[in-house]
Design a protein around this motif. Sequence first.
Motif, PDB file in Angstrom:
ATOM      1  N   ALA A  99      -3.714   5.752   5.459  1.00 40.33           N
ATOM      2  CA  ALA A  99      -3.843   4.342   4.777  1.00 40.33           C
ATOM      3  C   ALA A  99      -5.486   4.096   5.066  1.00 40.33           C
ATOM      4  CB  ALA A  99      -2.956   3.624   4.981  1.00 40.33           C
ATOM      5  N   LEU A 100      -5.906   4.642   6.411  1.00 35.63           N
ATOM      6  CA  LEU A 100      -7.385   4.206   6.823  1.00 35.63           C
ATOM      7  C   LEU A 100      -8.278   4.736   5.771  1.00 35.63           C
ATOM      8  CD1 LEU A 100      -7.001   5.039  10.704  1.00 35.63           C
ATOM      9  CD2 LEU A 100      -6.319   2.909   9.393  1.00 35.63           C
ATOM     10  N   PHE A 101      -8.001   5.607   5.010  1.00 37.71           N
ATOM     11  CA  PHE A 101      -8.947   6.161   4.305  1.00 37.71           C
ATOM     12  C   PHE A 101      -8.806   5.619   2.561  1.00 37.71           C
ATOM     13  CE2 PHE A 101      -8.554   9.202   7.767  1.00 37.71           C
ATOM     14  CZ  PHE A 101      -9.937   9.556   8.047  1.00 37.71           C
ATOM     15  N   VAL A 102      -7.826   4.722   2.688  1.00 40.11           N
ATOM     16  CA  VAL A 102      -7.637   4.044   1.152  1.00 40.11           C
ATOM     17  C   VAL A 102      -8.423   2.851   1.351  1.00 40.11           C
ATOM     18  CG1 VAL A 102      -6.023   3.330  -0.404  1.00 40.11           C
ATOM     19  CG2 VAL A 102      -5.550   5.262   1.061  1.00 40.11           C
ATOM     20  N   ARG A 103      -9.474   2.822   0.341  1.00 45.53           N
ATOM     21  CA  ARG A 103     -10.328   1.591   0.411  1.00 45.53           C
ATOM     22  C   ARG A 103      -9.892   0.408  -0.417  1.00 45.53           C
ATOM     23  NH1 ARG A 103     -16.312   3.442  -0.322  1.00 45.53           N
ATOM     24  NH2 ARG A 103     -16.569   1.442   0.235  1.00 45.53           N
ATOM     25  N   ARG A 104     -10.004  -0.762  -0.242  1.00 38.94           N
ATOM     26  CA  ARG A 104     -10.090  -2.076  -1.085  1.00 38.94           C
ATOM     27  C   ARG A 104      -8.620  -2.222  -1.495  1.00 38.94           C
ATOM     28  NH1 ARG A 104     -15.212  -0.117  -2.144  1.00 38.94           N
ATOM     29  NH2 ARG A 104     -14.682   0.967  -3.969  1.00 38.94           N
ATOM     30  N   ALA A 105      -7.592  -1.936  -0.694  1.00 40.62           N
ATOM     31  CA  ALA A 105      -6.154  -2.378  -1.253  1.00 40.62           C
ATOM     32  C   ALA A 105      -6.323  -3.908  -1.048  1.00 40.62           C
ATOM     33  CB  ALA A 105      -5.319  -1.635  -0.242  1.00 40.62           C
ATOM     34  N   ASP A 106      -5.499  -4.575  -2.240  1.00 42.09           N
ATOM     35  CA  ASP A 106      -5.304  -6.012  -2.017  1.00 42.09           C
ATOM     36  C   ASP A 106      -3.901  -6.238  -1.487  1.00 42.09           C
ATOM     37  OD1 ASP A 106      -7.539  -6.736  -3.576  1.00 42.09           O
ATOM     38  OD2 ASP A 106      -6.689  -5.542  -5.321  1.00 42.09           O
ATOM     39  N   ILE A 107      -2.950  -5.432  -1.442  1.00 41.42           N
ATOM     40  CA  ILE A 107      -1.675  -5.741  -0.965  1.00 41.42           C
ATOM     41  C   ILE A 107      -1.012  -4.312  -0.655  1.00 41.42           C
ATOM     42  CG2 ILE A 107      -0.346  -5.592  -3.241  1.00 41.42           C
ATOM     43  CD1 ILE A 107       1.065  -8.153  -2.318  1.00 41.42           C
ATOM     44  N   VAL A 108      -0.166  -4.496   0.537  1.00 38.34           N
ATOM     45  CA  VAL A 108       0.500  -3.161   1.039  1.00 38.34           C
ATOM     46  C   VAL A 108       2.190  -3.267   1.169  1.00 38.34           C
ATOM     47  CG1 VAL A 108       0.435  -1.486   2.984  1.00 38.34           C
ATOM     48  CG2 VAL A 108      -1.347  -2.968   2.659  1.00 38.34           C
ATOM     49  N   VAL A 109       2.784  -2.432   0.461  1.00 33.21           N
ATOM     50  CA  VAL A 109       4.181  -2.359   0.153  1.00 33.21           C
ATOM     51  C   VAL A 109       4.743  -1.195   0.918  1.00 33.21           C
ATOM     52  CG1 VAL A 109       5.941  -2.451  -1.548  1.00 33.21           C
ATOM     53  CG2 VAL A 109       3.798  -3.258  -2.160  1.00 33.21           C
ATOM     54  N   GLY A 110       5.806  -1.389   1.827  1.00 30.73           N
ATOM     55  CA  GLY A 110       6.517  -0.290   2.405  1.00 30.73           C
ATOM     56  C   GLY A 110       8.094  -0.500   1.909  1.00 30.73           C
ATOM     57  N   ALA A 125      -1.321  -2.717   6.949  1.00 30.03           N
ATOM     58  CA  ALA A 125      -1.640  -4.225   6.307  1.00 30.03           C
ATOM     59  C   ALA A 125      -2.304  -4.857   7.460  1.00 30.03           C
ATOM     60  CB  ALA A 125      -0.179  -4.858   5.792  1.00 30.03           C
ATOM     61  N   ALA A 126      -1.705  -5.010   8.917  1.00 31.02           N
ATOM     62  CA  ALA A 126      -2.377  -5.768   9.756  1.00 31.02           C
ATOM     63  C   ALA A 126      -3.751  -5.346   9.966  1.00 31.02           C
ATOM     64  CB  ALA A 126      -1.536  -5.475  11.042  1.00 31.02           C
ATOM     65  N   LEU A 127      -3.877  -4.012   9.980  1.00 30.20           N
ATOM     66  CA  LEU A 127      -5.336  -3.363  10.244  1.00 30.20           C
ATOM     67  C   LEU A 127      -6.228  -3.899   9.203  1.00 30.20           C
ATOM     68  CD1 LEU A 127      -6.858  -1.508  12.308  1.00 30.20           C
ATOM     69  CD2 LEU A 127      -6.669   0.354  10.781  1.00 30.20           C
ATOM     70  N   LYS A 128      -6.020  -3.940   7.834  1.00 29.29           N
ATOM     71  CA  LYS A 128      -6.721  -4.080   6.664  1.00 29.29           C
ATOM     72  C   LYS A 128      -6.778  -5.483   6.405  1.00 29.29           C
ATOM     73  CE  LYS A 128      -5.868   0.369   4.496  1.00 29.29           C
ATOM     74  NZ  LYS A 128      -7.185   0.544   4.084  1.00 29.29           N
ATOM     75  N   PRO A 131      -1.752  -8.648   2.891  1.00 29.47           N
ATOM     76  CA  PRO A 131      -0.305  -9.361   2.849  1.00 29.47           C
ATOM     77  C   PRO A 131       0.433  -7.856   3.060  1.00 29.47           C
ATOM     78  CG  PRO A 131      -1.499 -10.281   1.145  1.00 29.47           C
ATOM     79  CD  PRO A 131      -2.618  -9.149   1.475  1.00 29.47           C
ATOM     80  N   PHE A 132       1.528  -8.003   3.528  1.00 30.88           N
ATOM     81  CA  PHE A 132       2.669  -6.714   3.900  1.00 30.88           C
ATOM     82  C   PHE A 132       3.985  -7.130   2.951  1.00 30.88           C
ATOM     83  CE2 PHE A 132       6.193  -5.671   6.585  1.00 30.88           C
ATOM     84  CZ  PHE A 132       6.715  -4.553   6.065  1.00 30.88           C
ATOM     85  N   VAL A 133       4.338  -6.396   2.085  1.00 30.69           N
ATOM     86  CA  VAL A 133       5.609  -6.591   1.352  1.00 30.69           C
ATOM     87  C   VAL A 133       6.501  -5.485   1.793  1.00 30.69           C
ATOM     88  CG1 VAL A 133       6.783  -6.533  -0.941  1.00 30.69           C
ATOM     89  CG2 VAL A 133       4.640  -7.788  -0.631  1.00 30.69           C
ATOM     90  N   PHE A 134       7.981  -5.897   2.270  1.00 31.09           N
ATOM     91  CA  PHE A 134       8.834  -5.080   2.452  1.00 31.09           C
ATOM     92  C   PHE A 134       9.972  -4.828   1.393  1.00 31.09           C
ATOM     93  CE2 PHE A 134      11.937  -3.846   6.583  1.00 31.09           C
ATOM     94  CZ  PHE A 134      12.292  -2.763   5.758  1.00 31.09           C
TER      95      PHE A 134
END
Length: 410
Positions: A99-110, A125-128, A131-134
């Motif tokens: 994920a560190l190499f995926v650029r310019r994400a607006d939202i992260v879902v797990g 999500a915290a590092l970038k 927002p984090f969605v579960f």
Amino acid sequence: MHILFFTDNFPPETNAPASRTFEHAREWVKAGHQVTVITCAPNFPTGKTFDGYKNKLWQEEEIAGIRVVRVWSYMTSNEGFAKRTLDFTSYMATGFVAALFVRRADIVVGTSPQFFTAVAAWGAAALKRRPFVFELRDIWPESIRAVSAMEDSKLLDLLEKLELFLYRRARVVVAVTHAFKRNLIARGIDPDKIAVITNGVDSTRFKPMPKDAALLDQLNLNGKFVAGYIGTHGMAHALDTLVETAHLLNDDPQCKNIRIVMLGDGASRQALIEKADGLHNILFLERVSKEEVPRYWSILDVSIIHLKRNDLFKTVIPSKMFECMGMGTPILHGVEGESAEIIESTGAGQLFEPQNPHDLKNRLKTLHTNPELCAKLSVQGLQSAPQFDRANLAKEMLAILEKHEIGKFH
């Protein structure tokens, strides 16, 4: 919007998490959004890499406009708590690094079932600072207790604390059942941050079709009343009930024309085959590709859905019941709780008591001798399927993500 999605299951795997994620992401791409999925090399449920793939640190492909990044993980079959946990945590680590190499994400879902996927998503999500969605597909680790995969211990208590931590850190929790939402609320999670998007059916693939004549010939099922279980053969499914039912059918002269087809793979499959030794009315078939699955649905006169009798599984809605509705296949449903309520309200099938082979045998016998009832269940399933159309459900989830994406949430 750029959606970064963590899941350890994705096509060509054919289980419910893989299908849901793919079908949602496909619709989001159609709506003009960018989707990057971080997943493993396909290997579920055997723990062996699918043909055409390698278990490498990084490999990338595009599927239906979705960018798919596959990372290395420790692979094992779907059995054994220790090895499965090593599988999950290895993906958590390599997925987070990817994920560190995926650029310019607006939202992260797990997405679950196992929440180490969500741990990786939360960390990314915290590092970038996104927002984090579960997406909650299973109450884990409670499901470990439910299938007796591990005795109660301080480790399970620690995992439950981690589970609650993730719920609290998520901007929104998207649960797949209303029962899951009630579970979280009872454990102190803010109800305003919990949405429900149920599982559904891809109506472009699962729709009425004639019985596949070539397949019937190949399997020597012409003229037979075919009942089928399609899916994972795991501990939670208690499929020894179906083998015991086959024994009962074999002893009843009025049921000699009934056949049970078991399609899939999983931790319990070999033990089931051994238990069915000597029976000629039950047929075990190897897992097939996602594209082939509708052919096998087409030959079924009735579909059997079953889970172990446990209070936790009263909160589960098996996604295959929606595929049955889409195909117009009558359902014999051996799951209690919310999913049973859907079967009763839609009229798409009949209920039998979980882990009761005598009840299942009697239901099969009734449907075998009552084609009018089968036809009625088929029609009612087809009429109900549109309300569970995956494309519409994907739009509902997209609206939630758009509401919480970076730049809109305050």
